[in-house]
Scaffold this active site. Structure first.
Site, short mmCIF file in Angstrom:
data_model
loop_
_atom_site.label_atom_id
_atom_site.label_comp_id
_atom_site.label_asym_id
_atom_site.label_seq_id
_atom_site.Cartn_x
_atom_site.Cartn_y
_atom_site.Cartn_z
CE LYS A 87 -1.77 -1.67 3.70
NZ LYS A 87 -2.53 -1.96 4.93
CB THR B 58 -7.19 7.78 7.17
OG1 THR B 58 -6.21 8.32 8.06
CG2 THR B 58 -7.46 8.78 6.05
N GLY C 141 -8.45 2.94 10.55
CA GLY C 141 -8.99 1.65 10.16
C GLY C 141 -8.84 1.31 8.69
CB THR C 142 -7.19 2.99 5.80
OG1 THR C 142 -5.96 3.21 6.51
CG2 THR C 142 -7.98 4.28 5.75
N GLY C 143 -6.21 0.22 6.91
CA GLY C 143 -5.50 -1.02 6.65
C GLY C 143 -6.33 -2.24 7.00
CB CYS C 144 -8.41 -3.05 9.97
SG CYS C 144 -7.21 -2.72 11.28
#
Length: 271
Positions: free
Chosen positions: A175, A206, A208-211
């Site tokens: 990412k 932003t 929690g974007t990765g989860c």
């Protein structure tokens, strides 16, 4: 009609924006039945992590086996694993239970900058879990830790993805949201690199974007999509979730997991 099932093995976010809570919201939003195995409890909000209580590895295993042996799973996503003991126990369960559709989000640091993985657990992640992964989804910081060198541009991203691929996962999704300029993610299967350019949203919300992104990939896989299709659909989903992120709290507010449902129903948080 077969009900797609996904299991998240991750930590709890008391603020509701990341971790288990984000994973289950994502599964629900994308039409997948979600199950969970908690690895840690965190006392956190949009500003930071105040405390962490790690779960005993054997109890993590008991949760995993309870749902797999009864309900079954079509895809598994791991998030915050916290310690080497938990990582090794999860890896053992993945092997023994034949959980081959595994998405590993190598969570190391919270959006606030607070650590979520012990420094001595990185080796266990690389040696025990990554070789079992179908997909691994590091951000730039995590890629630097895993690859062992700085990642500052798109060329570095390709090199880092290939290095991480050498640890055993079949696909690496790197990412690039923290790159300077236009953000870009890439998908590497060891033979070719597929790039996913996207627009940049100037918002602090932003959390929690990765989860959410990793869970959306797992949801697609649970529904029978192949990896490139699941990644592409997950990119569309997370882009909408960031675009319509929620202005909650005094720090990094959460992305909007149910943005499509709210838009369909005509609900809005705007003026």
């Amino acid at each position: 009609m077969k009900i797609p099932r996904a299991l998240t093995i991750a930590g709890s976010d008391s603020g509701g924006g990341a971790g288990i809570q984000a994973d289950l919201k994502t599964f629900a939003a994308l039409g997948v039945f979600g199950m969970s195995a908690l690895t840690a409890l965190t006392a956190q909000n949009t500003v930071g992590v105040r405390a962490v209580l790690e779960v005993d590895p054997e109890f993590v295993s008991a949760q995993i086996r309870a749902v797999v042996e009864d309900i079954g799973v079509d895809a598994v996503k791991t998030g915050m694993l916290a310690t080497s003991g938990i990582i090794r126990r999860v890896a053992q369960d993945v092997r023994e239970l034949g959980l081959t559709t595994l998405v590993v989000d190598p969570v190391m640091v919270a959006k606030s900058g607070d650590p979520l993985l012990r420094s001595d657990a990185v080796a266990a992640l690389v040696e025990d879990l990554l070789p079992l992964a179908l997909v691994v989804t590091p951000n730039l910081h995590e890629a630097e830790v895993l690859a062992g060198f700085p990642v500052k541009n798109s060329e570095d991203m390709v090199k880092a993805a290939r290095k991480i691929k050498s640890f055993g996962p079949r696909y690496v999704v790197l990412k690039g949201g923290h790159l300077e300029g236009d953000p870009m993610d890439l998908l590497d299967d060891g033979k070719q690199v597929v790039r996913f350019p996207t627009e940049r949203f100037h918002t602090p919300n932003t959390h929690g974007t990765g989860c959410t992104f990793a869970s959306a990939i797992a949801a697609g896989l649970a529904k029978g999509l192949n990896v490139p299709e699941a990644v592409a659909r997950a990119k569309e989903y997370i882009t909408g979730a960031i675009r319509e992120a929620l202005p909650l709290g005094r720090g990094h507010g959460p992305v909007h997991h149910f943005h499509a449902l709210y838009r369909l129903a005509g609900w809005s948080f705007g003026p």
